[in-house]
Design a protein around this motif. Structure first.
Motif, PDB file in Angstrom:
ATOM      1  N   LYS A   6       0.810  -1.211   0.000  1.00 12.77           N
ATOM      2  CA  LYS A   6       0.000   0.000   0.000  1.00 12.77           C
ATOM      3  C   LYS A   6       0.846   1.265   0.000  1.00 12.77           C
ATOM      4  O   LYS A   6       0.359   2.345  -0.339  1.00 12.77           O
ATOM      5  N   MET A   7       2.088   1.146   0.406  1.00 13.21           N
ATOM      6  CA  MET A   7       2.971   2.316   0.368  1.00 13.21           C
ATOM      7  C   MET A   7       3.138   2.846  -1.055  1.00 13.21           C
ATOM      8  O   MET A   7       3.294   4.047  -1.271  1.00 13.21           O
ATOM      9  N   VAL A   8       3.111   1.943  -2.011  1.00 17.20           N
ATOM     10  CA  VAL A   8       3.310   2.331  -3.410  1.00 17.20           C
ATOM     11  C   VAL A   8       1.965   2.736  -3.996  1.00 17.20           C
ATOM     12  O   VAL A   8       0.994   1.972  -3.922  1.00 17.20           O
ATOM     13  N   PRO A   9       1.838   3.915  -4.566  1.00 12.02           N
ATOM     14  CA  PRO A   9       0.553   4.369  -5.114  1.00 12.02           C
ATOM     15  C   PRO A   9       0.065   3.468  -6.245  1.00 12.02           C
ATOM     16  O   PRO A   9       0.857   2.831  -6.940  1.00 12.02           O
ATOM     17  N   ARG A  10      -1.243   3.478  -6.450  1.00  8.55           N
ATOM     18  CA  ARG A  10      -1.844   2.647  -7.493  1.00  8.55           C
ATOM     19  C   ARG A  10      -1.271   2.964  -8.860  1.00  8.55           C
ATOM     20  O   ARG A  10      -0.984   2.060  -9.652  1.00  8.55           O
ATOM     21  N   TRP A  11      -1.079   4.247  -9.159  1.00  5.10           N
ATOM     22  CA  TRP A  11      -0.588   4.628 -10.492  1.00  5.10           C
ATOM     23  C   TRP A  11       0.804   4.065 -10.763  1.00  5.10           C
ATOM     24  O   TRP A  11       1.132   3.709 -11.893  1.00  5.10           O
ATOM     25  N   LEU A  12       1.632   3.979  -9.705  1.00  2.00           N
ATOM     26  CA  LEU A  12       2.975   3.445  -9.890  1.00  2.00           C
ATOM     27  C   LEU A  12       2.944   1.934 -10.092  1.00  2.00           C
ATOM     28  O   LEU A  12       3.720   1.379 -10.875  1.00  2.00           O
ATOM     29  N   TRP A  13       2.036   1.261  -9.395  1.00  2.00           N
ATOM     30  CA  TRP A  13       1.874  -0.182  -9.617  1.00  2.00           C
ATOM     31  C   TRP A  13       1.410  -0.454 -11.046  1.00  2.00           C
ATOM     32  O   TRP A  13       1.791  -1.460 -11.656  1.00  2.00           O
ATOM     33  N   VAL A  14       0.574   0.425 -11.600  1.00  2.35           N
ATOM     34  CA  VAL A  14       0.155   0.269 -12.996  1.00  2.35           C
ATOM     35  C   VAL A  14       1.379   0.289 -13.910  1.00  2.35           C
ATOM     36  O   VAL A  14       1.505  -0.531 -14.832  1.00  2.35           O
TER      37      VAL A  14
END
Length: 524
Positions: free
Chosen positions: A384-392
């Motif tokens: 969860k530390m990593v934003p959703r957009w970065l995981w995309v």
């Protein structure tokens, strides 16, 4: 909603929701950290960059945090229609069309046999996904968060990883086929790699912005796709060889046809079923008052119509290769080349239609990419530390690299990957249905406790049932690289893929007594 990285790192497994307003006056959910939460310092420049990106117009900053009732949008007939539209738009794509090719070309089935297996297999698989989609509006939680209420907090991580693999694997197939078609349109002057790059980039651009852009894109993307696919039917339909019959391979028993029908039916069931692990993700902004019945029906309609539409075209193209030499030669190059060859009588306009079909897989890639990115956050507080957009960005990069590496082995990927999709999902859905009907009829769910490990089930019964169900899948699977002992005996020794049915049966039998025991000894 804007959550900076440092605050996300401080989120804990048991938290209380409070409300605050962002600068636009929208009520957003915040989680109050407790002293036990780990503090992970985030460089100020990185935090500032993330805040700047998340403040871009139209970009969804929310990750897996539950959507509270007051944050959701209203319901209307058009929003119900949107349910069907997004699924129809996402699945009238070349990758699903290519699955239909396998009926005649891999399983030796005639047109009618292939069509019947596709129509009814897709209906069953679509119904399962439609059922799983009903949890989104009533819970406000993403699918793999909902799964925690059935599998337990820790065992749900296993299904989350499997779902990520599934979404990425399907995106690999989609991207390769798009690259093949774009390469064929250029008569080979543009390599498949360039086509893969184009498809991956556009998929990334839409998925990174999130739900709002996704819904808008899917609302209109189906229109050109439907038009060019209808044109394909009109141009190529006369060569579909609808009179082709199923063939018994040399030396095979007469039951071989039945075995191949069963294998293709299982495959057709598995493809729409593959969305079951993400179905709720796209309905979390719908209000709690959303009708479960209409959600089921509209989702089923969008899925079923789209799948049978493209599968029947694929079956026609596959059957046509037996009588049309040009089609057979094109298929020898790639599945994408065969699809483009169907447009050949239209010359330049046919190539334009081929480009539209190729780019249509973006509609299929986007929801899978979106769901996989959210799954990364479900894996734990550090996810969860990593934003959703970065995981995309990470997910797109992974399937881009895999597509480049596997671009010359698409048929092998089909054989080794597609049939595996349904095994674990049918096990999961069986657990969900039995838990709901047998053990939750009177006590329901508290959706606010999506991270409360003291409330969620331990998951011992679900995990053991999952593993036993997987054992059933192993002895019943029929793959290029492995044939289970039970699968080998099907069709008078010819062999058939019955893994999905054994997985269902094993789980159906063992979960209730194991869950009764778990409730009696542990209490949750």
């Amino acid at each position: 909603m804007t959550l900076d990285l440092e605050k996300q790192a401080a989120q804990v497994e048991e938290s209380t929701a409070s409300s605050t307003s962002d600068k636009e006056g929208v009520i957003v959910a915040r989680e109050t950290a407790t002293p036990s939460a780990p503090h992970v310092p985030v460089p100020s420049k990185l935090r500032a960059l993330n805040n700047r990106i998340e403040n871009l117009a139209g970009l969804e900053a929310r990750g897996i945090t539950r959507v509270l009732p007051e944050e959701r949008h209203g319901i209307s007939p058009m929003r119900y229609a949107q349910m069907a539209i997004i699924w129809y738009s996402a699945n009238i794509s070349a990758n699903n069309l290519a699955v239909g090719l396998l009926g005649p070309l891999l399983f030796n089935l005639g047109f009618v046999d292939s069509a019947m297996m596709a129509v009814w297999g897709c209906l069953l698989g679509s119904a399962v996904t439609a059922y799983m989609s009903t949890w989104g509006a009533q819970s406000g939680n993403r699918t793999m968060i909902v799964v925690r209420y059935f599998m337990g907090y820790w065992p749900a991580k296993l299904t989350t990883v499997l779902n990520m693999i599934l979404m990425v694997g399907y995106a690999v197939i989609s991207t390769i086929i798009s690259g093949q078609i774009l390469s064929a349109v250029s008569d080979g002057s543009m390599s498949i790699v360039v086509g893969i790059v184009i498809t991956a980039l556009i998929s990334w651009l839409v998925a990174v912005f999130g739900m709002s852009i996704f819904h808008t894109y899917e609302r209109y993307a189906w229109i050109p796709q439907t038009i060019v696919l209808l044109i394909l039917c009109g141009v190529a339909g006369k060569n579909f060889n609808t009179g082709s019959v199923s063939i018994i391979p040399d030396g095979a028993p007469s039951a071989a046809i039945t075995a191949d029908r069963l294998s293709f039916f299982s495959l057709q069931l598995s493809v729409p079923l593959s969305w079951a692990g993400a179905g709720s993700d796209f309905y979390v902004y719908y209000p709690e008052s959303t009708s479960k019945r209409l959600t089921f029906l509209m989702t089923l309609t969008g899925l079923w119509i789209s799948f049978i539409f493209v599968n029947l075209i694929g079956i026609g193209l596959g059957a046509g290769t037996f009588t049309n030499t040009k089609w057979n030669d094109a298929y020898g190059i790639s599945s994408g080349a065969l699809i483009l060859e169907g447009f050949a009588p239209l010359h330049g306009f046919g190539k334009f239609c081929g480009v539209v079909v190729a780019l249509g897989v973006i509609s299929n890639n986007v929801p899978g990419t979106y769901a996989a990115a959210l799954n990364c956050q479900v894996l734990g507080r550090f996810g969860k530390m990593v934003p959703r957009w970065l995981w995309v960005c990470v997910i797109v990069l992974i399937y881009f690299v895999c597509a480049i590496a596997g671009r010359d082995h698409l048929f092998a990927i089909f054989q080794n990957f597609l049939a595996l999709m349904g095994y674990w999902l049918v096990i999961l859905v069986t657990i969900v249905v039995e838990e709901t009907l047998i053990f939750r009829r009177s006590r329901g769910f508290d959706w606010t406790k999506w991270e409360d490990q003291k409330y969620l089930p331990v998951g011992a019964a679900a995990l053991l049932s999952f593993l036993i169900g997987w054992a059933g899948a192993i002895i019943g699977m029929y793959q290029v690289w492995y044939v289970g002992p039970v699968a080998q005996q099907a069709g008078d020794g010819y062999g058939a893929d019955i893994g999905i049915w054994l997985a269902l049966g094993f789980t159906l039998v063992v979960f209730p007594p194991l869950r009764f025991l778990e409730l009696k000894t542990i209490g949750r």
